[in-house]
Scaffold this motif. Structure first.
Motif, short mmCIF file in Angstrom:
data_model
loop_
_atom_site.label_atom_id
_atom_site.label_comp_id
_atom_site.label_asym_id
_atom_site.label_seq_id
_atom_site.Cartn_x
_atom_site.Cartn_y
_atom_site.Cartn_z
N GLN A 259 0.84 -1.21 0.00
CA GLN A 259 0.00 0.00 0.00
C GLN A 259 0.87 1.25 0.00
O GLN A 259 0.57 2.23 -0.70
CB GLN A 259 -0.92 0.00 1.21
CG GLN A 259 -1.92 1.16 1.22
CD GLN A 259 -2.90 1.10 0.07
OE1 GLN A 259 -3.64 0.13 -0.06
NE2 GLN A 259 -2.92 2.13 -0.77
N ASP A 260 1.97 1.22 0.74
CA ASP A 260 2.91 2.35 0.73
C ASP A 260 3.48 2.57 -0.67
O ASP A 260 3.67 3.71 -1.10
CB ASP A 260 4.05 2.10 1.72
CG ASP A 260 3.60 2.22 3.18
OD1 ASP A 260 2.52 2.79 3.42
OD2 ASP A 260 4.33 1.73 4.06
N PHE A 261 3.73 1.47 -1.36
CA PHE A 261 4.25 1.54 -2.72
C PHE A 261 3.27 2.25 -3.65
O PHE A 261 3.65 3.13 -4.42
CB PHE A 261 4.53 0.12 -3.22
CG PHE A 261 4.73 -0.01 -4.70
CD1 PHE A 261 5.82 0.59 -5.32
CD2 PHE A 261 3.84 -0.75 -5.47
CE1 PHE A 261 6.01 0.46 -6.70
CE2 PHE A 261 4.02 -0.88 -6.84
CZ PHE A 261 5.11 -0.26 -7.46
N LEU A 262 1.99 1.89 -3.56
CA LEU A 262 0.97 2.55 -4.39
C LEU A 262 0.87 4.03 -4.05
O LEU A 262 0.73 4.88 -4.95
CB LEU A 262 -0.39 1.88 -4.18
CG LEU A 262 -0.56 0.46 -4.71
CD1 LEU A 262 -1.97 -0.04 -4.42
CD2 LEU A 262 -0.30 0.40 -6.21
N ASP A 263 0.93 4.35 -2.76
CA ASP A 263 0.83 5.75 -2.35
C ASP A 263 2.02 6.57 -2.86
O ASP A 263 1.88 7.75 -3.20
CB ASP A 263 0.76 5.84 -0.82
CG ASP A 263 -0.54 5.25 -0.27
OD1 ASP A 263 -1.51 5.12 -1.05
OD2 ASP A 263 -0.58 4.89 0.92
N GLU A 264 3.20 5.93 -2.92
CA GLU A 264 4.38 6.61 -3.44
C GLU A 264 4.23 6.86 -4.95
O GLU A 264 4.60 7.93 -5.45
CB GLU A 264 5.63 5.77 -3.17
CG GLU A 264 6.03 5.72 -1.70
CD GLU A 264 7.12 4.70 -1.44
OE1 GLU A 264 7.67 4.15 -2.43
OE2 GLU A 264 7.43 4.44 -0.26
N LEU A 265 3.70 5.88 -5.65
CA LEU A 265 3.48 6.05 -7.08
C LEU A 265 2.53 7.21 -7.36
O LEU A 265 2.68 7.92 -8.37
CB LEU A 265 2.89 4.76 -7.69
CG LEU A 265 3.79 3.53 -7.78
CD1 LEU A 265 3.02 2.39 -8.45
CD2 LEU A 265 5.06 3.83 -8.56
N ASN A 266 1.57 7.40 -6.49
CA ASN A 266 0.56 8.44 -6.68
C ASN A 266 1.17 9.84 -6.68
O ASN A 266 0.58 10.78 -7.21
CB ASN A 266 -0.51 8.33 -5.59
CG ASN A 266 -1.74 9.16 -5.90
OD1 ASN A 266 -2.23 9.17 -7.03
ND2 ASN A 266 -2.24 9.87 -4.90
N LYS A 267 2.34 9.99 -6.08
CA LYS A 267 3.01 11.28 -6.04
C LYS A 267 3.72 11.61 -7.36
O LYS A 267 4.07 12.76 -7.62
CB LYS A 267 4.03 11.31 -4.90
CG LYS A 267 3.43 11.09 -3.53
CD LYS A 267 4.53 11.01 -2.47
CE LYS A 267 3.96 10.71 -1.09
NZ LYS A 267 5.03 10.55 -0.06
N ILE A 268 3.93 10.56 -8.17
CA ILE A 268 4.76 10.72 -9.38
C ILE A 268 3.98 10.47 -10.67
O ILE A 268 4.12 11.22 -11.63
CB ILE A 268 5.96 9.75 -9.34
CG1 ILE A 268 6.75 9.93 -8.04
CG2 ILE A 268 6.86 9.95 -10.55
CD1 ILE A 268 7.82 8.88 -7.84
N TYR A 269 3.14 9.42 -10.65
CA TYR A 269 2.53 8.95 -11.89
C TYR A 269 1.04 9.29 -11.99
O TYR A 269 0.38 9.57 -10.98
CB TYR A 269 2.70 7.43 -12.01
CG TYR A 269 4.13 6.99 -12.15
CD1 TYR A 269 4.79 7.07 -13.38
CD2 TYR A 269 4.83 6.49 -11.05
CE1 TYR A 269 6.10 6.66 -13.51
CE2 TYR A 269 6.15 6.07 -11.17
CZ TYR A 269 6.78 6.16 -12.40
OH TYR A 269 8.08 5.76 -12.52
N ALA A 270 0.55 9.23 -13.22
CA ALA A 270 -0.87 9.44 -13.47
C ALA A 270 -1.67 8.22 -13.03
O ALA A 270 -1.12 7.13 -12.82
CB ALA A 270 -1.10 9.70 -14.96
N THR A 271 -2.98 8.40 -12.90
CA THR A 271 -3.85 7.34 -12.41
C THR A 271 -3.77 6.08 -13.27
O THR A 271 -3.72 4.97 -12.74
CB THR A 271 -5.31 7.83 -12.36
OG1 THR A 271 -5.39 8.97 -11.49
CG2 THR A 271 -6.23 6.74 -11.84
N ASN A 272 -3.74 6.25 -14.59
CA ASN A 272 -3.68 5.09 -15.48
C ASN A 272 -2.41 4.27 -15.27
O ASN A 272 -2.43 3.03 -15.32
CB ASN A 272 -3.77 5.53 -16.94
CG ASN A 272 -5.17 5.97 -17.32
OD1 ASN A 272 -6.13 5.69 -16.62
ND2 ASN A 272 -5.29 6.67 -18.44
N ALA A 273 -1.29 4.95 -15.05
CA ALA A 273 -0.02 4.25 -14.82
C ALA A 273 -0.06 3.46 -13.52
O ALA A 273 0.43 2.32 -13.44
CB ALA A 273 1.13 5.25 -14.79
#
Length: 327
Positions: free
Chosen positions: A48-62
């Motif tokens: 879950q932390d990994f997904l939250d980190e991605l949310n700071k960088i990538y678009a929703t589709n990514a």
């Protein structure tokens, strides 16, 4: 995560290259974050932390794509008894909060999917008068059939059919360029099995494509052995197929000449075509056939109910619509 590499290798065996390529990118995101950890040590909190980190960088589709790959990898690992719990099972995809400025930007710069009939006619007339090589023919086919761009640039001479006063183009493939180098193109099966289809076209459109084929043959004769002789209908001067990005760029040029501010893409013609067919009150099953929207199972169970009379009537209406574009 050696298991992720093994999963990707197996996934590549059973899927098209164009499908595998984005999966490979998404898998690399996962490996970059968890590559140093054994797969059985990855917890739900870590994921879950990994997904939250991605949310700071990538678009929703990514993020959604990466999550889908992770779900497949961990599900397979569980089935193979590599892990005894799936850390992705109850993960929540983070949502990006839309600001007031984001909403205002969407209102000020909307992306239009559907092109009105009058604008289609303006685009085609401008393309005919001021368009670059093969632009008029390209946009005419997009507008009159709803064909996907990748399917259009993959069309070959033998895909144009005429029999007993009926005219069709046969879609059996799509063109894929993984490196954006047209000399390294791939011909792959269409988007789905239901996308393999014959599309009704008008006599006028058939004649236009016949003339284009004749022109391509003349170019081949003049060019000689250096011509890439794979018989693409929409070929460049060297015989290689057009690039999808080039078609998009040429549409942008025509839109500027037309002083149309809407942000249309070549795919907008497909949306418009579907809308126009629905407005003509054609049978839904016929519309699905023309567009190749349904799955193979849906196609098989639905198309058998199309009678010859219904198809003949629907085909005549579609041909009249296409004819009105080309006048």
């Amino acid at each position: 995560m050696e298991y992720a590499e093994k999963w990707l290798a197996n996934y590549a065996i059973n899927n098209k290259e164009s499908t595998v390529r984005p999966r490979k990118i998404e898998q690399k995101r996962l490996v970059k974050r968890f590559g140093y950890i054994k797969i059985k040590q990855i917890t739900s909190i870590m994921y879950q932390d990994f997904l939250d980190e991605l949310n700071k960088i990538y678009a929703t589709n990514a993020i959604s794509g990466t999550h889908s790959v992770a779900r497949m990898i961990f599900k397979k690992a569980y089935q193979d008894s590599i892990i005894d719990r799936d850390p992705t099972l109850y993960a929540i995809l983070p949502k990006k909060l839309e600001t007031a400025q984001d909403i205002q930007n969407k209102i000020s710069n909307p992306i239009s999917k559907n092109i009105e009939v009058e604008k289609i006619k303006l685009i085609l007339s401008t393309a005919k008068e001021q368009g670059l090589e093969n632009v008029y023919e390209t946009f005419s086919l997009l507008a009159s059939t709803g064909i996907r761009v990748g399917e259009l640039i993959a069309l070959k001479y033998d895909d144009l059919k005429s029999q007993n006063g009926k005219y069709e183009i046969v879609v059996t493939k799509t063109l894929y360029t993984p490196t954006n180098n047209m000399r390294e193109y791939r011909l792959l099966p269409p988007k789905a099995k239901g996308s393999i289809r014959s599309i009704d076209i008008s006599k006028e459109l058939y004649n236009m494509l016949e003339k284009l084929i004749t022109k391509q043959k003349a170019i081949k004769f003049a060019t000689g052995e250096s011509y890439h002789n794979e018989k693409f209908i929409f070929a460049k001067a060297n015989g290689y197929p057009q690039h999808a990005k080039q078609i998009a760029n040429r549409l942008s040029r025509i839109l500027k000449l037309c002083k149309i501010e809407d942000k249309y893409t070549p795919h907008s013609f497909r949306h418009s075509y579907a809308t126009l067919l629905e407005e003509l009150q054609l049978p839904q099953v016929y519309i699905q056939k023309q567009l190749g929207h349904s799955s193979f199972e849906t196609t098989q169970s639905t198309y058998i109910h199309i009678t010859d009379n219904i198809k003949k009537e629907a085909s005549a209406k579609v041909n009249n619509l296409a004819k009105s574009f080309l006048q």
